[in-house]
Design a protein around this motif. Structure first.
Motif, PDB file in Angstrom:
ATOM      1  N   ASP A  50      30.667  30.419  45.186  1.00  7.86           N
ATOM      2  CA  ASP A  50      31.396  30.195  46.429  1.00  7.86           C
ATOM      3  C   ASP A  50      30.377  30.009  47.564  1.00  7.86           C
ATOM      4  O   ASP A  50      29.491  30.850  47.739  1.00  7.86           O
ATOM      5  N   PRO A  51      30.471  28.914  48.351  1.00  9.39           N
ATOM      6  CA  PRO A  51      29.519  28.691  49.440  1.00  9.39           C
ATOM      7  C   PRO A  51      29.478  29.839  50.464  1.00  9.39           C
ATOM      8  O   PRO A  51      28.491  30.006  51.160  1.00  9.39           O
ATOM      9  N   GLY A  52      30.529  30.644  50.505  1.00  7.96           N
ATOM     10  CA  GLY A  52      30.535  31.804  51.396  1.00  7.96           C
ATOM     11  C   GLY A  52      29.623  32.919  50.908  1.00  7.96           C
ATOM     12  O   GLY A  52      29.285  33.836  51.658  1.00  7.96           O
ATOM     13  N   TYR A 130      30.964  40.732  49.847  1.00  7.61           N
ATOM     14  CA  TYR A 130      30.540  40.392  48.488  1.00  7.61           C
ATOM     15  C   TYR A 130      29.663  41.504  47.906  1.00  7.61           C
ATOM     16  O   TYR A 130      28.880  42.101  48.628  1.00  7.61           O
ATOM     17  N   PRO A 131      29.773  41.745  46.576  1.00 12.06           N
ATOM     18  CA  PRO A 131      28.886  42.738  45.959  1.00 12.06           C
ATOM     19  C   PRO A 131      27.432  42.262  45.959  1.00 12.06           C
ATOM     20  O   PRO A 131      26.511  43.056  46.106  1.00 12.06           O
ATOM     21  N   LEU A 146      21.080  39.326  45.427  1.00 11.87           N
ATOM     22  CA  LEU A 146      20.899  40.762  45.617  1.00 11.87           C
ATOM     23  C   LEU A 146      22.048  41.326  46.446  1.00 11.87           C
ATOM     24  O   LEU A 146      22.824  40.565  47.024  1.00 11.87           O
ATOM     25  N   ALA A 147      22.131  42.641  46.486  1.00 12.27           N
ATOM     26  CA  ALA A 147      23.182  43.296  47.268  1.00 12.27           C
ATOM     27  C   ALA A 147      22.893  43.108  48.756  1.00 12.27           C
ATOM     28  O   ALA A 147      21.739  43.225  49.183  1.00 12.27           O
TER      29      ALA A 147
END
Length: 165
Positions: A50-52, A130-131, A146-147
């Motif tokens: 997803d580009p987001g 996002y995770p 990465l987170a």
């Protein structure tokens, strides 16, 4: 003796910094097309993400000081919001040559990690949804996943709404 060009096993300064910090990350390589209109959109498409969730690293000048902004490739940087987030009054995009010289990376491959000179950094608040997120690993065609909390901790980033859809 200080490691220079090769830096460990051929990693970029970004991956070297992540490894040195013991931060978990996943490296994603893809074939970069020099004709691509948007490096970030190209990365999202190549990775099937997803580009987001793919973030671009932009260098701006806030009250005369270079500042890094990390925003989703699906949006754009809100310069007024960036200035506010880092306690400044006015922001403008930095000269590309100054950005490259200061970070040690080329345009389209600027990573928020492992920069030649540590700059104040702002990460768009949407990253927290996002995770994991993807950012440049230091060259075109290479992304690091990465987170968002790890990215913020390693860069000393302020997390704030600095992007526009």
């Amino acid at each position: 003796m200080k490691k220079t060009k090769k830096q460990q096993s051929g990693g970029t300064p970004a991956t070297v910094a992540l490894t040195a910090a013991g931060t978990p990350f996943t490296l994603h390589a893809y074939e970069h097309d020099p004709a691509a209109a948007s490096y970030g959109e190209e990365a999202a498409q190549a990775l099937g993400v997803d580009p987001g969730q793919v973030f671009k690293t932009l260098v701006a000048e806030v009250d005369g000081a270079l500042t890094v902004a990390v925003v989703p490739v699906s949006g754009s940087l809100d310069l007024k919001a960036l200035a506010s987030a880092v306690g400044g009054k006015r922001a403008a995009m930095a000269d590309p040559a100054a950005a490259e010289r200061t970070t040690g990376y080329v345009r389209g491959g600027i990573s928020p990690l492992g920069q030649r000179k540590k700059l104040p950094t702002a990460l768009d608040a949407s990253a927290s949804t996002y995770p994991t997120i993807c950012v440049s690993a230091g060259r075109r065609g290479l992304e690091v996943e990465l987170a968002p909390d790890d990215l913020a901790a390693l860069t000393g980033a302020v997390v704030a709404p600095i992007a526009r859809a």
